[in-house]
Write an enzyme that holds these catalytic residues in place. Structure first.
Site, PDB file in Angstrom:
ATOM      1  N   GLY A 132     -44.792   5.285 -54.851  1.00 27.72           N
ATOM      2  CA  GLY A 132     -44.463   6.569 -55.835  1.00 27.72           C
ATOM      3  C   GLY A 132     -45.056   7.760 -55.376  1.00 27.72           C
ATOM      4  O   GLY A 132     -44.907   8.743 -55.870  1.00 27.72           O
ATOM      5  N   GLU A 155     -47.483  -0.099 -52.795  1.00 30.07           N
ATOM      6  CA  GLU A 155     -45.931  -0.501 -52.198  1.00 30.07           C
ATOM      7  C   GLU A 155     -45.171   1.066 -51.629  1.00 30.07           C
ATOM      8  O   GLU A 155     -44.286   1.415 -52.417  1.00 30.07           O
ATOM      9  CB  GLU A 155     -45.132  -0.909 -53.257  1.00 30.07           C
ATOM     10  CG  GLU A 155     -45.505  -2.268 -53.530  1.00 30.07           C
ATOM     11  CD  GLU A 155     -45.048  -2.980 -54.849  1.00 30.07           C
ATOM     12  OE1 GLU A 155     -44.125  -2.247 -55.483  1.00 30.07           O
ATOM     13  OE2 GLU A 155     -45.052  -4.001 -55.286  1.00 30.07           O
ATOM     14  N   GLY A 207     -43.012   3.798 -50.352  1.00 25.95           N
ATOM     15  CA  GLY A 207     -41.816   3.895 -49.316  1.00 25.95           C
ATOM     16  C   GLY A 207     -41.640   5.344 -48.945  1.00 25.95           C
ATOM     17  O   GLY A 207     -41.710   5.538 -47.898  1.00 25.95           O
ATOM     18  N   ARG A 208     -41.418   6.314 -49.907  1.00 30.63           N
ATOM     19  CA  ARG A 208     -41.116   7.742 -49.713  1.00 30.63           C
ATOM     20  C   ARG A 208     -42.213   8.307 -48.679  1.00 30.63           C
ATOM     21  O   ARG A 208     -41.890   8.688 -47.545  1.00 30.63           O
ATOM     22  CB  ARG A 208     -40.937   8.286 -50.810  1.00 30.63           C
ATOM     23  CG  ARG A 208     -40.457   9.929 -50.547  1.00 30.63           C
ATOM     24  CD  ARG A 208     -40.562  10.656 -51.769  1.00 30.63           C
ATOM     25  NE  ARG A 208     -39.952  10.082 -53.012  1.00 30.63           N
ATOM     26  CZ  ARG A 208     -38.670  10.086 -53.476  1.00 30.63           C
ATOM     27  NH1 ARG A 208     -38.168  10.822 -52.815  1.00 30.63           N
ATOM     28  NH2 ARG A 208     -38.363   9.580 -54.728  1.00 30.63           N
ATOM     29  N   CYS A 251     -14.283  15.308 -51.136  1.00 31.86           N
ATOM     30  CA  CYS A 251     -13.578  15.997 -52.258  1.00 31.86           C
ATOM     31  C   CYS A 251     -14.147  16.033 -53.483  1.00 31.86           C
ATOM     32  O   CYS A 251     -13.505  15.397 -54.625  1.00 31.86           O
ATOM     33  CB  CYS A 251     -12.265  15.167 -52.151  1.00 31.86           C
ATOM     34  SG  CYS A 251     -11.405  15.096 -50.496  1.00 31.86           S
ATOM     35  N   TYR A 293     -34.641   7.091 -48.295  1.00 31.49           N
ATOM     36  CA  TYR A 293     -33.503   7.013 -49.415  1.00 31.49           C
ATOM     37  C   TYR A 293     -32.519   8.111 -48.849  1.00 31.49           C
ATOM     38  O   TYR A 293     -31.665   8.584 -49.649  1.00 31.49           O
ATOM     39  CB  TYR A 293     -34.264   7.588 -50.670  1.00 31.49           C
ATOM     40  CG  TYR A 293     -35.105   6.737 -51.237  1.00 31.49           C
ATOM     41  CD1 TYR A 293     -35.068   5.404 -51.479  1.00 31.49           C
ATOM     42  CD2 TYR A 293     -36.597   7.225 -51.383  1.00 31.49           C
ATOM     43  CE1 TYR A 293     -35.903   4.547 -52.026  1.00 31.49           C
ATOM     44  CE2 TYR A 293     -37.502   6.637 -51.915  1.00 31.49           C
ATOM     45  CZ  TYR A 293     -37.192   5.184 -52.171  1.00 31.49           C
ATOM     46  OH  TYR A 293     -38.488   4.476 -52.582  1.00 31.49           O
TER      47      TYR A 293
HETATM   48  N1  LLP Z   1     -42.301  -0.287 -55.447  1.00 34.39           N
HETATM   49  C1  LLP Z   1     -41.366  -0.471 -56.549  1.00 34.39           C
HETATM   50  C2  LLP Z   1     -41.454  -1.688 -57.451  1.00 34.39           C
HETATM   51  C3  LLP Z   1     -40.207   0.690 -56.525  1.00 34.39           C
HETATM   52  O1  LLP Z   1     -39.337   0.599 -57.457  1.00 34.39           O
HETATM   53  C4  LLP Z   1     -40.288   1.641 -55.643  1.00 34.39           C
HETATM   54  C5  LLP Z   1     -39.319   2.694 -55.698  1.00 34.39           C
HETATM   55  C6  LLP Z   1     -41.375   1.597 -54.838  1.00 34.39           C
HETATM   56  C7  LLP Z   1     -42.307   0.811 -54.669  1.00 34.39           C
HETATM   57  C8  LLP Z   1     -41.417   2.865 -53.805  1.00 34.39           C
HETATM   58  O2  LLP Z   1     -41.742   3.987 -54.299  1.00 34.39           O
HETATM   59  P1  LLP Z   1     -42.006   5.206 -53.307  1.00 34.39           P
HETATM   60  O3  LLP Z   1     -43.263   5.126 -52.647  1.00 34.39           O
HETATM   61  O4  LLP Z   1     -40.626   5.177 -52.262  1.00 34.39           O
HETATM   62  O5  LLP Z   1     -41.885   6.442 -54.358  1.00 34.39           O
HETATM   63  N2  LLP Z   1     -33.738   6.827 -54.469  1.00 34.39           N
HETATM   64  C9  LLP Z   1     -34.752   7.618 -55.253  1.00 34.39           C
HETATM   65  C10 LLP Z   1     -36.109   6.847 -55.284  1.00 34.39           C
HETATM   66  C11 LLP Z   1     -36.099   5.500 -55.985  1.00 34.39           C
HETATM   67  C12 LLP Z   1     -37.231   4.759 -55.913  1.00 34.39           C
HETATM   68  C13 LLP Z   1     -37.120   3.239 -56.228  1.00 34.39           C
HETATM   69  N3  LLP Z   1     -38.386   2.512 -56.655  1.00 34.39           N
HETATM   70  C14 LLP Z   1     -34.820   8.858 -54.480  1.00 34.39           C
HETATM   71  O6  LLP Z   1     -34.141   9.096 -53.486  1.00 34.39           O
HETATM   72  O7  LLP Z   1     -35.539   9.624 -54.820  1.00 34.39           O
END
Ligand code: LLP
Length: 421
Positions: free
Chosen positions: A239, A275, A277-278, A346, A375
């Site tokens: 997050g 965890e 991701g972003r 469109c 994403y």
């Molecule tokens: N762990 C869990 C359980 C999650 O649900 C998520 C993201 C992460 C880790 C990773 O979070 P991050 O570090 O990436 O913020 N599609 C959306 C973001 C959806 C995130 C969903 N869960 C966007 O493009 O902003």
């Protein structure tokens, strides 16, 4: 910091001019930097170096085999949310004992796949899931390691579609019920509680919600231990936000986040799992697109690009902001004009930016969407029968296509006709 910089007036990905890749691959395409991916992973690894930890990359952000392999080689574990992601992680050479399985709707089949292939832990999201995993594990004669994802009822102060830690969200088990749930797990022979899990949302730009959540997790750790449970790990989710608007945003650094974890939970003697991701993939990728037309509308000019909402859906879906920069560096002090930057799909929602100030651009000019590595490709589709765009990886002076553009024929041949047609 990333590795997409202007050099000699031209945007480079590490040591390769982006225009050179565009000439070879065609636009639009995604482009990732190996150096940025590894750097971002390393920032998290360093931030937690004060104790035992594992960084489990949330591969939903970008799940190309090459991306996973780079991170796996850095020592990353993986956070997966489907059987498909589990399979991708294994295919990339990640061993099961480095994979955590999250998600609110794990099926029996997914549970079996992970239990037979190896799993570090399941993050349980509900009591029905707990009962089912127990039955599946018993039927296979194994014990499933679990953490309960607790919902701490904390406002992550992020976009409503990506906030997950409030009681009204579908995620986790209310933290107030956690002691009962762990008591039930202790009775179930197919489950072994190894830790606690929490994830409150994505694109967090302030540490305060984390502090509130981590403090609650700390109290729960003490309470569960007093109840006799062996809590060894704390999975704190992902997050941490990234700066999408360069120069205007300064989200907390991984080092500050790591220090907060140490301050709030460092005395528990637990292995810390995170965890992200972003933050790992986001600024490690750009989307490169070409101007097809410049169209003068009433009171506004449209830049019509060959990339569209099916390729990068974040602006349409979350009103997300992405920096959009020309591949040729504008001269210092060059004039700028406002454009509405749109794709060919469109729908009016196929708008990347409204009234964005850009240097004057013309047909055939290339632009890059920054911060598109997370994403971006992972959420793309073939809406309007626009082929999934290629993914390309740069490493120093080299680049390679890591997912080719499908042909129309390949797309059409995926359909099968019923015998009566
Ligand atoms: N762990 C869990 C359980 C999650 O649900 C998520 C993201 C992460 C880790 C990773 O979070 P991050 O570090 O990436 O913020 N599609 C959306 C973001 C959806 C995130 C969903 N869960 C966007 O493009 O902003």
């Amino acid at each position: 910091m990333d590795h997409f910089l202007y050099r000699d007036g031209a945007l480079h990905a590490e040591d390769v001019p982006v225009a050179e890749i565009a000439a070879e691959v065609g636009t639009p395409f995604y482009l990732y930097s190996t150096a940025t991916l590894t750097r971002h992973f390393q920032l998290f690894d360093d931030a937690l170096s004060w104790g035992p930890h594992m960084v489990c990359y949330a591969m939903k952000a970008a799940s190309n085999q090459a991306v996973l392999r780079i991170l796996a080689q850095c020592g990353a574990g993986m956070d997966v949310v489907s059987g498909g992601e589990y399979a991708r992680a294994i295919a990339a050479g990640v061993s099961g004992d480095k994979i955590v399985f999250s998600g609110v709707g794990k099926t029996e089949e997914e549970m079996r796949t992970a239990l037979s292939g190896g799993i570090r832990q399941f993050n349980l999201e509900s009591e029905p899931e707990m009962e089912r995993l127990n039955r599946v594990a018993l039927s296979m004669g194994v014990v499933a390691p679990v953490a309960v994802r607790v919902n701490p009822d904390v406002d992550a102060k992020t976009h409503a579609k990506i906030a997950t830690g409030k009681s009204e969200n579908k995620f986790g088990i209310p933290i107030a019920r956690a002691r009962e749930v762990y008591a039930r797990i202790a009775q179930l022979k197919g489950l072994k509680a190894v830790g606690i899990d929490v994830h409150i949302g994505s694109q967090l730009t302030d540490l305060t919600p984390y502090r509130l959540a981590f403090e609650k997790v700390g109290q729960l750790t003490d309470a569960l231990r007093a109840d006799g449970h062996d809590i060894q790990r704390l999975d704190l989710g992902g997050g941490l936000g990234i700066p999408y608007a360069r120069g205007n945003e300064a989200p907390p650094l991984p080092s500050e986040y790591g220090a907060l974890i140490r301050e709030t939970l460092g005395d528990k003697g637990c292995e810390i799992e995170i965890e992200p991701g972003r933050l790992v993939a986001g600024n490690a990728g750009i989307m490169v697109s070409k101007v097809i037309y410049v169209k003068s509308g009433e009171g506004r000019d449209f830049l019509i690009l060959d990339g569209a909402m099916n390729d990068l859906i974040r602006p349409a879906m979350y009103d997300a902001y992405h920096d959009i920069v020309p591949i040729i560096e504008p001269e210092a002090g060059a004039e700028q004009q406002p454009y509405d930057i749109v794709g060919p799909v469109c729908e009016s929602g196929d708008t990347f930016a409204r009234q964005r100030m850009m240097p004057p651009l013309g047909e055939g000019d290339l632009v890059a969407f920054r911060s598109a590595g997370a994403y971006g490709a992972a959420m793309s589709s073939e809406y309007n029968t626009r082929p999934l765009i290629p993914e390309v990886l740069v490493n120093g002076h080299q680049f390679a296509v890591i997912r080719p553009r499908p042909t129309f024929e390949e797309i059409i041949n995926r359909d099968t006709l019923p015998p009566w047609l």
